[in-house]
Design a protein around this motif. Sequence first.
Motif, PDB file in Angstrom:
ATOM      1  N   GLY A 109       5.865  -5.353  -7.624  1.00  0.00           N
ATOM      2  CA  GLY A 109       5.383  -6.690  -7.934  1.00  0.00           C
ATOM      3  C   GLY A 109       3.951  -6.749  -7.444  1.00  0.00           C
ATOM      4  O   GLY A 109       3.089  -6.037  -7.937  1.00  0.00           O
ATOM      5  N   THR A 110       3.704  -7.591  -6.441  1.00  0.00           N
ATOM      6  CA  THR A 110       2.428  -7.565  -5.732  1.00  0.00           C
ATOM      7  C   THR A 110       2.719  -7.650  -4.247  1.00  0.00           C
ATOM      8  O   THR A 110       3.166  -8.688  -3.752  1.00  0.00           O
ATOM      9  CB  THR A 110       1.501  -8.727  -6.150  1.00  0.00           C
ATOM     10  N   SER A 153      -2.933  -5.793 -14.632  1.00  0.00           N
ATOM     11  CA  SER A 153      -2.679  -7.150 -15.118  1.00  0.00           C
ATOM     12  C   SER A 153      -1.207  -7.516 -15.106  1.00  0.00           C
ATOM     13  O   SER A 153      -0.861  -8.706 -15.168  1.00  0.00           O
ATOM     14  CB  SER A 153      -3.215  -7.311 -16.549  1.00  0.00           C
ATOM     15  N   ALA A 154      -0.320  -6.517 -15.021  1.00  0.00           N
ATOM     16  CA  ALA A 154       1.111  -6.777 -15.102  1.00  0.00           C
ATOM     17  C   ALA A 154       1.609  -7.486 -13.849  1.00  0.00           C
ATOM     18  O   ALA A 154       1.212  -7.152 -12.730  1.00  0.00           O
ATOM     19  CB  ALA A 154       1.867  -5.467 -15.295  1.00  0.00           C
ATOM     20  N   SER A 155       2.473  -8.470 -14.031  1.00  0.00           N
ATOM     21  CA  SER A 155       3.053  -9.158 -12.874  1.00  0.00           C
ATOM     22  C   SER A 155       4.006  -8.256 -12.117  1.00  0.00           C
ATOM     23  O   SER A 155       4.214  -8.416 -10.909  1.00  0.00           O
ATOM     24  CB  SER A 155       3.783 -10.431 -13.326  1.00  0.00           C
ATOM     25  N   SER A 156       4.571  -7.269 -12.824  1.00  0.00           N
ATOM     26  CA  SER A 156       5.470  -6.305 -12.194  1.00  0.00           C
ATOM     27  C   SER A 156       5.514  -5.050 -13.058  1.00  0.00           C
ATOM     28  O   SER A 156       5.451  -5.124 -14.283  1.00  0.00           O
ATOM     29  CB  SER A 156       6.879  -6.899 -12.056  1.00  0.00           C
ATOM     30  N   SER A 157       5.592  -3.883 -12.402  1.00  0.00           N
ATOM     31  CA  SER A 157       5.678  -2.629 -13.141  1.00  0.00           C
ATOM     32  C   SER A 157       6.165  -1.526 -12.215  1.00  0.00           C
ATOM     33  O   SER A 157       5.723  -1.420 -11.067  1.00  0.00           O
ATOM     34  CB  SER A 157       4.310  -2.245 -13.719  1.00  0.00           C
ATOM     35  N   THR A 174      -5.021 -18.731 -12.850  1.00  0.00           N
ATOM     36  CA  THR A 174      -4.597 -18.009 -14.051  1.00  0.00           C
ATOM     37  C   THR A 174      -5.787 -17.837 -14.975  1.00  0.00           C
ATOM     38  O   THR A 174      -6.794 -18.534 -14.872  1.00  0.00           O
ATOM     39  CB  THR A 174      -3.477 -18.772 -14.792  1.00  0.00           C
TER      40      THR A 174
END
Length: 294
Positions: free
Chosen positions: A114-115, A146-150, A199
């Motif tokens: 996630g972050t 840019s992905a919120s989760s990967s 955002t």
Amino acid sequence: QMDDFRAALLMSHGFNDWNVMPEHSWRIYERAREMGIPSMIYYHQDGHGGPPPLELRNRWFTRYLHGVENGVEDDPRAWIVRGDDGRENPTPYPDYPHPEAQPVTLHAAGNGNGTGDLRTTPPAAPAPEAARIVDDASLSGAELASASSSTARLLFATPALSTALHISGTPTLRIRVAADRPYANLSVWLVQLPGVGETGDVPSVVTRGWADPTNRNDRSRSSPLDPGEFVDLEFELQPDDQVLPAGSRLGLMIFSSDQEFTLHPEPGTELTVDLAGTELLLPVVGGAQGVRFR
């Protein structure tokens, strides 16, 4: 290869030149300075190409080509274009990196798929914290950032900055990593992220770096990895000079294959990062006092 170099050196380069990397000009400038050669460096924020302002060039060549004593040797040693100031409006520094830059150690913690967190203090938990990456070269670095989760990257971010953060110099990453195969890519980006709750802003690249874990013992010789065995790496990212504005966050992204710069193996290689053995040394103007969070 600079032993016979004698000419006064005015070096010009772009921090976002990913064709001829910024480390090339920095290494030449650093060596010339060590040799006592009259040297000056100019960096802008664009890509390949781009000369210094005409006035700076004119003063330099008037002195060292035409022999006119105009005092340019007493001018600031470094001229850095900040942000969107434009190539004709560099900020003078006594030298590059900024002499007041000191390394600040940042530690990664939490769920980087996630972050996670990027902090100036080590995680409180004494046990090593592991994080995993599944390589996928079909995904670009920009997509991953840019992905919120990967599962294809780890992303760790500071809290929002309460004051501007001035990075000047060459960041270094120390990392403990294992792979499930004998060969694996390792890529790192530093990115500027929007503040918490903001955002619409796409992460922007601050600087990048790459390492081949099979060169852990010798940069000129490859030693295949023992699958599952952790190895310690320490490598520099590309030199940079950026001022991140208050409210933004600094992100550390660790991934495997960089679509733009590394080989593209078949997806699926798994890397495990021991976060307890991983830290970022960030050159900050003002040292620890230059890193403040809301």
